[in-house]
Design a protein around this motif. Structure first.
Motif, mmCIF file in Angstrom:
data_model
loop_
_atom_site.group_PDB
_atom_site.id
_atom_site.type_symbol
_atom_site.label_atom_id
_atom_site.label_comp_id
_atom_site.label_asym_id
_atom_site.label_seq_id
_atom_site.Cartn_x
_atom_site.Cartn_y
_atom_site.Cartn_z
ATOM 1 N N GLU A 113 4.775 40.572 23.620
ATOM 2 C CA GLU A 113 4.432 41.004 24.851
ATOM 3 C C GLU A 113 2.809 40.970 24.645
ATOM 4 N N THR A 116 0.577 37.680 23.957
ATOM 5 C CA THR A 116 0.322 37.055 25.468
ATOM 6 C C THR A 116 -0.772 37.831 26.042
ATOM 7 N N THR A 119 -4.053 37.001 24.556
ATOM 8 C CA THR A 119 -4.376 35.829 24.870
ATOM 9 C C THR A 119 -5.094 35.744 26.199
ATOM 10 N N GLU A 120 -4.840 36.287 27.263
ATOM 11 C CA GLU A 120 -5.110 36.308 28.503
ATOM 12 C C GLU A 120 -6.542 36.872 28.543
ATOM 13 N N PRO A 125 -6.272 31.767 22.547
ATOM 14 C CA PRO A 125 -4.962 31.972 22.055
ATOM 15 C C PRO A 125 -4.732 31.748 20.658
#
Lengths: 590, 201
Positions: A113, A116, A119-120, A125
């Motif tokens: 989780e 992700t 990454t944002e 990434p």
């Protein structure tokens, strides 16, 4: 009021015995008003209790949760969840540092989780993926103590966990909080590792002191253009000039500096993107230098314009810088004379006064080959290509250079006999490089195929510091120890406090014992017996710092040799080592 | 499996120039047995004896190289040992980087010899050497499972590590004593010869 944990917010400076050396350093930086990533420490008392009951003491789990909440509040991030995940580092820290303690685990809190979310947040990434993978590698390495090999970014986290289970026979907990608890247990258990126990026994340190655990929020230098990471020195560590020196990488993490993915820019470039952080850094560096009385090596990260101090310690420095900094700080009144003498080592003095190519000699010489500067120093001789031949010819008094495609343990005797070593292949970690450095023999590696054939039989000059192979025997000059004002000054100071007198070979009376002329005079083992009842001696094993230490212990009053400062400093260090042994024993019995 | 006379010569090939005791220490043979075989080799011109040290002669080197493929055919065909050796190579790379960090330090981006003036720096590397040793131990156990005499290396390495931990820093990488690095390199040479591998660089 908490029982087992303490916040390192700088509001007070708890005892090192309670929070350990690393926690103490963080608290001290915070107490000096420097911004550090928020951190709390699990005290040595919790470790003692864990060792007694083989389990976490009552309340510790709740206090860890409270500590995490505090870190979350301080950073505005969440442990184990998005959208802004909190990652923490976990490190061991006893009051006295010792081997065998658990090394640092970074990126604790990363999971599917949070990868992700990260990454944002960073828009990168690859970074989030690398962070996740590196956490698995580090955790298996450090907490589970296995080598699961390198994991691939193409595999899933389940694959990684499976690889780790196959290698270690142990499970990596899935939940970030369980992982944190497991790491804390691993720190406590590392207190009783074989190496830590041996070390304590050898140094008379009590088994009951225990280790603390520092849990610190991680900051990110790759959040934006107003973020970055760098290293700075409060003075130039190469030439000693009193100007800040360092490197800065915009929008990057510390690992990027190591990986070579980005090229760091000079420290000044910080002004373009984060001027306030730059000013805060220079100001903090000054404060740390004054407070610690020595040049500081500072690691820092800027996250969205805010400067964080990660670590500050006394800087390592080149010999030229060591001399200049010691005398400059003496002039400034920052340190006293006795301290100045500890700021330069006998080897650094020897290096400053080591023979070097005469001015202009290298410029006018023919360069036969270039390679990696693997071990410094000048070596001059005839090139031989076989180690047996090198040994035989050197034994006949000839100066030889050993040139090989690569070296192996079969070449050791040739390398010992040679004035320098040259190889065709390999870099700074090759056998030739590693062994030459251990022997103190100049070495240039990786000169390219066919170098050996081209050089065979020629007389050459090898410059190991520059990685140059030059034609013919070039002129070498030996710097004069009376020509460098800093050396002269420190020599005078050292003479006033040294347990021995040191005179130059030209000034030695005929009654002096010349160990070069004595059977076994170059062997350290024989020194105590050879020096018994001797007042004045030189040569042989006294060229070595350990030889000087033996001479001091044997009651020798005058040593003949040069550079004089190197011998004086070695004698002072020998004296201090004896005093320190007694102090450590006293401290440890507290 | 290599027989004692050849094993004594093999140990000498690794030591290059050494005493019977030194050869015994790395081959797990009795010193008296090594002395007997090396003296016999000296009598027939396969070794040269000066003082108490021996050196292998070229003919014996050649004979030894051809003996490996015969005497160690089982070990070379042992997939577990070969796989363990591959893992050893990985730790070997880490060891070489670590020794390089021991010998050189980076000052303001410039590499220079470690003058061992920074005890904290040295202690940290010795600590990491201990970590590396603990990762190497299972690999060495797997190799020794195929050829039991190889277990002597684990003890020689541990002895060097513990002396370094106790403050005798020469025992990290000094080429003139059985330092960690010396033992490691000799062990590497032993493994290469036994398993018929090539040195990578």
């Amino acid at each position: 009021m908490t029982r087992w944990t303490t916040k390192l917010d700088g509001s007070d400076l708890p005892d090192k015995l309670l929070i350990g050396g690393k926690g103490w350093s963080v608290a001290r930086m915070a107490a000096l008003g420097l911004t550090v990533p928020p951190a709390f420490v699990i005290t040595t008392e919790a470790c003692t209790e864990y060792r007694r009951t083989k389990d976490f003491p009552d309340g510790l789990i709740d206090e860890i949760a409270e500590g995490l909440s505090w870190l979350e509040a301080q950073t505005g991030r969440t442990y184990g969840h998005g959208p802004s995940p909190l990652l923490v580092s976990v490190r061991s820290g006893a009051a006295i540092s010792m081997p065998g303690m658990m090394d640092t685990v970074l990126n604790m809190g990363i999971c599917g989780e949070t990868e992700t979310a990260l990454t944002e947040e960073c828009g990168d990434p690859a970074f989030a993926r690398d962070t996740h993978r590196r956490f698995h590698e580090l955790y298996s390495h450090i907490v589970l103590k296995t080598d699961a090999g390198e994991l691939s970014n193409d595999d899933t986290a389940q694959d990684w966990a499976e690889t780790i289970r196959a290698a270690s026979g142990k499970d990596l907990p899935a939940d970030p909080t369980d992982r944190l608890h497991a790491a804390v247990r691993a720190v406590f258990e590392s207190w009783d590792s074989r190496r830590a126990k041996r070390y304590r026994k050898h140094h008379d340190i009590s088994d009951d002191l225990g280790t603390a655990v520092v849990i610190q929020a991680m900051v990110f230098g790759n959040m934006s253009g107003a973020s970055g990471t760098g290293v700075m020195f409060s003075r130039n560590p190469i030439d000693g000039n009193p100007t800040p020196y360092g490197e800065y990488l915009v929008n990057a993490q510390g690992e990027d500096v190591v990986s070579g993915k980005f090229t760091p820019r000079p420290l000044d470039t910080m002004r373009d993107t984060v001027p306030e952080a730059h000013d805060a850094l220079l100001d903090g560096a000054r404060r740390l230098e004054v407070e610690n009385g020595d040049v500081q090596d500072i690691e820092f990260t800027v996250q969205d314009g805010t400067l964080y101090f990660l670590q500050a310690r006394a800087a390592k420095r080149a010999p030229e810088a060591a001399l200049k900094i010691a005398t400059d700080m003496l002039d400034e009144g920052t340190i006293d004379e006795a301290t100045a003498l500890t700021r330069i080592t006998p080897d650094q003095v020897r290096s400053l006064l080591a023979p070097r190519l005469a001015d202009g000699a290298a410029a006018s010489a023919e360069t036969l080959a270039r390679g990696e500067a693997a071990s410094p120093g000048i070596g001059i001789g005839v090139v031989v290509t076989d180690s047996d031949e090198a040994e035989r010819r050197a034994a006949n008094g000839e100066a030889v250079i050993l040139a090989r495609a690569t070296t192996s343990p079969d070449d050791l005797h040739g390398m010992i006999a040679a004035m320098a070593v040259v190889t065709e292949r390999g870099g700074s970690t090759s056998h030739a490089a590693v062994v030459s450095r251990a022997l103190g023999v100049p070495c240039v590696t990786g000169c390219g195929d066919a170098t050996v054939t081209a050089l065979a039989g020629r007389t050459i000059t090898v410059d190991g510091a520059e990685g140059l192979i030059l034609a013919d025997a070039l002129d070498v000059q030996e710097p004069d120890e009376t020509a460098l004002s800093g050396i002269v000054r420190l020599t005078r100071i050292a003479e006033g406090v040294s347990p021995v007198r040191v005179i130059l070979p030209g000034d030695a009376p005929s009654s002096a014992l010349d160990l070069n002329a004595v059977e076994g005079g170059s062997e350290l083992d024989r020194l105590p017996e050879l020096l018994k009842g001797v007042d004045i001696a030189g040569g042989g094993a006294l060229a070595d710092d350990k030889g000087v230490a033996i001479a001091v212990a044997a009651g020798v009053k005058t040593i003949v040799g040069q550079p004089r400062l190197a011998i004086l400093l070695a004698a002072l260090r020998a004296q201090k080592t004896n005093e320190d042994r007694e102090t450590i024993a006293v401290e440890a019995s507290v | 499996m290599m027989k004692d006379p050849q094993l004594a010569l093999h140990g000498l090939a690794i030591k290059k120039h050494g005493t019977a005791e030194e050869v015994a220490a790395i081959t797990a043979l009795d010193p008296a047995v090594v002395t007997k075989h090396l003296d016999a080799a000296a009598e027939t011109g396969r070794a040269l004896k000066t003082g108490d040290k021996y050196m292998l002669q070229p003919t014996a080197q050649i004979a030894l190289k051809s003996a490996y493929s015969r005497d160690y055919s089982d070990e070379r065909a042992n997939a577990d040992m070969q796989a363990a050796y591959d893992d050893f190579e990985r730790v070997n790379e880490q060891l070489k980087s670590l020794i390089t960090e021991w010998q050189t330090m980076t000052v303001g981006g410039k590499s220079m010899p470690n003058d061992h003036s920074d005890k904290a720096y040295d202690d940290k590397i010795i600590d990491r050497l201990g970590d590396l040793h603990e990762r190497a131990e299972p690999v060495l156990d797997r190799l020794a499972a195929g050829l039991p005499r190889l277990s002597v290396w684990k003890q020689l390495l541990l002895t060097a590590l513990e002396r370094a931990e106790d403050g005798e820093i020469d025992w990290v990488s000094d080429a003139r004593c059985m330092s960690y690095h010396t033992a490691w390199f000799e062990m590497h040479e032993d493994l290469i010869r036994v398993l018929g591998r090539e040195r990578l660089e």
